[in-house]
Scaffold this active site. Structure first.
Site, PDB file in Angstrom:
ATOM      1  N   SER A   1      -3.173  -7.533   3.093  1.00  0.00           N
ATOM      2  CA  SER A   1      -3.571  -7.226   4.281  1.00  0.00           C
ATOM      3  C   SER A   1      -4.185  -8.536   5.134  1.00  0.00           C
ATOM      4  CB  SER A   1      -4.707  -6.151   4.425  1.00  0.00           C
ATOM      5  OG  SER A   1      -4.296  -5.044   4.225  1.00  0.00           O
TER       6      SER A   1
ATOM      7  N   LYS B   1     -12.785  -6.650   1.322  1.00  0.00           N
ATOM      8  CA  LYS B   1     -12.428  -8.152   1.206  1.00  0.00           C
ATOM      9  C   LYS B   1     -12.009  -8.766   2.518  1.00  0.00           C
ATOM     10  CE  LYS B   1      -9.698  -6.673  -2.015  1.00  0.00           C
ATOM     11  NZ  LYS B   1      -8.299  -6.344  -2.937  1.00  0.00           N
TER      12      LYS B   1
ATOM     13  N   HIS C   1       0.934  -1.149   0.113  1.00  0.00           N
ATOM     14  CA  HIS C   1      -0.171   0.073  -0.077  1.00  0.00           C
ATOM     15  C   HIS C   1       0.936   1.237  -0.082  1.00  0.00           C
ATOM     16  CE1 HIS C   1      -3.341  -2.495   2.058  1.00  0.00           C
ATOM     17  NE2 HIS C   1      -3.595  -2.210   0.984  1.00  0.00           N
TER      18      HIS C   1
ATOM     19  N   ARG D   1      -1.740  -5.782  -8.549  1.00  0.00           N
ATOM     20  CA  ARG D   1      -0.674  -6.751  -8.235  1.00  0.00           C
ATOM     21  C   ARG D   1      -0.587  -7.911  -9.452  1.00  0.00           C
ATOM     22  NH1 ARG D   1      -2.788  -7.735  -2.164  1.00  0.00           N
ATOM     23  NH2 ARG D   1      -4.608  -7.762  -3.554  1.00  0.00           N
TER      24      ARG D   1
HETATM   25  O1  PNS Z   1      -8.723  -2.278   0.415  1.00  0.00           O
HETATM   26  P1  PNS Z   1      -9.598  -2.664  -1.067  1.00  0.00           P
HETATM   27  O2  PNS Z   1     -10.564  -3.809  -0.225  1.00  0.00           O
HETATM   28  O3  PNS Z   1      -9.244  -2.637  -2.241  1.00  0.00           O
HETATM   29  O4  PNS Z   1     -10.672  -1.308  -0.845  1.00  0.00           O
HETATM   30  C1  PNS Z   1     -12.198  -1.369  -1.505  1.00  0.00           C
HETATM   31  C2  PNS Z   1     -12.596   0.054  -1.242  1.00  0.00           C
HETATM   32  C3  PNS Z   1     -12.915   0.520   0.103  1.00  0.00           C
HETATM   33  C4  PNS Z   1     -12.016   0.948  -2.012  1.00  0.00           C
HETATM   34  C5  PNS Z   1     -14.195  -0.173  -1.957  1.00  0.00           C
HETATM   35  O5  PNS Z   1     -14.661  -1.213  -1.235  1.00  0.00           O
HETATM   36  C6  PNS Z   1     -15.147   0.989  -1.858  1.00  0.00           C
HETATM   37  O6  PNS Z   1     -14.850   2.136  -2.441  1.00  0.00           O
HETATM   38  N1  PNS Z   1     -15.882   1.113  -0.707  1.00  0.00           N
HETATM   39  C7  PNS Z   1     -16.679   2.146  -0.393  1.00  0.00           C
HETATM   40  C8  PNS Z   1     -18.215   1.847  -1.018  1.00  0.00           C
HETATM   41  C9  PNS Z   1     -18.135   2.171  -2.224  1.00  0.00           C
HETATM   42  O7  PNS Z   1     -18.133   3.344  -2.762  1.00  0.00           O
HETATM   43  N2  PNS Z   1     -18.595   1.212  -3.035  1.00  0.00           N
HETATM   44  C10 PNS Z   1     -18.945   1.187  -4.438  1.00  0.00           C
HETATM   45  C11 PNS Z   1     -17.700   1.312  -5.102  1.00  0.00           C
HETATM   46  S1  PNS Z   1     -17.163  -0.542  -5.017  1.00  0.00           S
END
Ligand code: PNS
Length: 175
Positions: free
Chosen positions: A140, A48, A24, A102
């Site tokens: 993570s 996730k 990250h 990745r």
């Molecule tokens: O670390 P991650 O799991 O790749 O992050 C995912 C994240 C937090 C970027 C995604 O889940 C997110 O944007 N969540 C906020 C809710 C949202 O906007 N959902 C719609 C887009 S997936």
């Protein structure tokens, strides 16, 4: 001829960062090299979710801030958010979202999120950077899993996160 209107100035690097890894930080630092202003957005909800207990939102924000400060980075803001990422980006006045890729396994998930975000906010661009090869396997969930089983993760996370994991899981079997 310059095309100043096309510049992406402010980007958001979103994630759950549970906890933040060296992978990250690599993405954050690369976003910082490419763009004028970088805000790290830490999601309240955990997407996730893998094995092992999670850190609170406050702890996740704090761990990123500490890791950046330790690197001497004082121009990246770290903010929590709940709700939709596109709403956070609009409120921040950000032009784009930056995420790391990745492997092919990331691609489908990231494409789905980028498509959805594009549908919700067509003006918001999604930009992807390829993770550095040494961090291709770092996640993570892997950090939480192997840390909870007593193995060392000091090669995968910044020192402050390693300390938190030792506090949480006990440091006897580690290092
Ligand atoms: O670390 P991650 O799991 O790749 O992050 C995912 C994240 C937090 C970027 C995604 O889940 C997110 O944007 N969540 C906020 C809710 C949202 O906007 N959902 C719609 C887009 S997936």
């Amino acid at each position: 001829m310059s095309n100043s209107k096309a510049k992406v100035e402010h980007v958001v690097v979103p994630g759950t960062f549970d906890p933040v890894t060296l992978g990250h930080l690599d993405v954050i630092m690369r976003a910082r090299r490419l763009f004028g202003q970088v805000t790290v957005a830490v999601a309240a909800s955990v997407g996730k979710r893998g094995t092992g207990p999670s850190f609170s939102l406050g702890e996740r924000v704090e761990m990123i801030s500490e890791a950046l400060a330790a690197e001497g980075v004082d121009d990246v803001e770290v903010k929590p958010f709940s709700g939709l990422l596109v709403d956070f980006c609009r409120a921040e006045g950000a032009d784009a979202v930056v995420k790391g890729l990745r492997a092919m396994t990331d691609f489908e998930y990231e494409l789905q999120q980028a498509d959805l975000n594009c549908h919700l906010a067509p003006e918001l661009e999604s930009v992807f950077v390829m993770s550095s090869p040494e961090y291709g396997y770092v996640s993570s969930s892997i950090v939480r899993e192997i840390s909870s089983m007593g193995a060392s993760v000091q090669m995968l996370v910044p020192p402050n996160v390693n300390e938190r994991l030792k506090e949480r899981f006990g440091g006897a079997a580690r290092e």
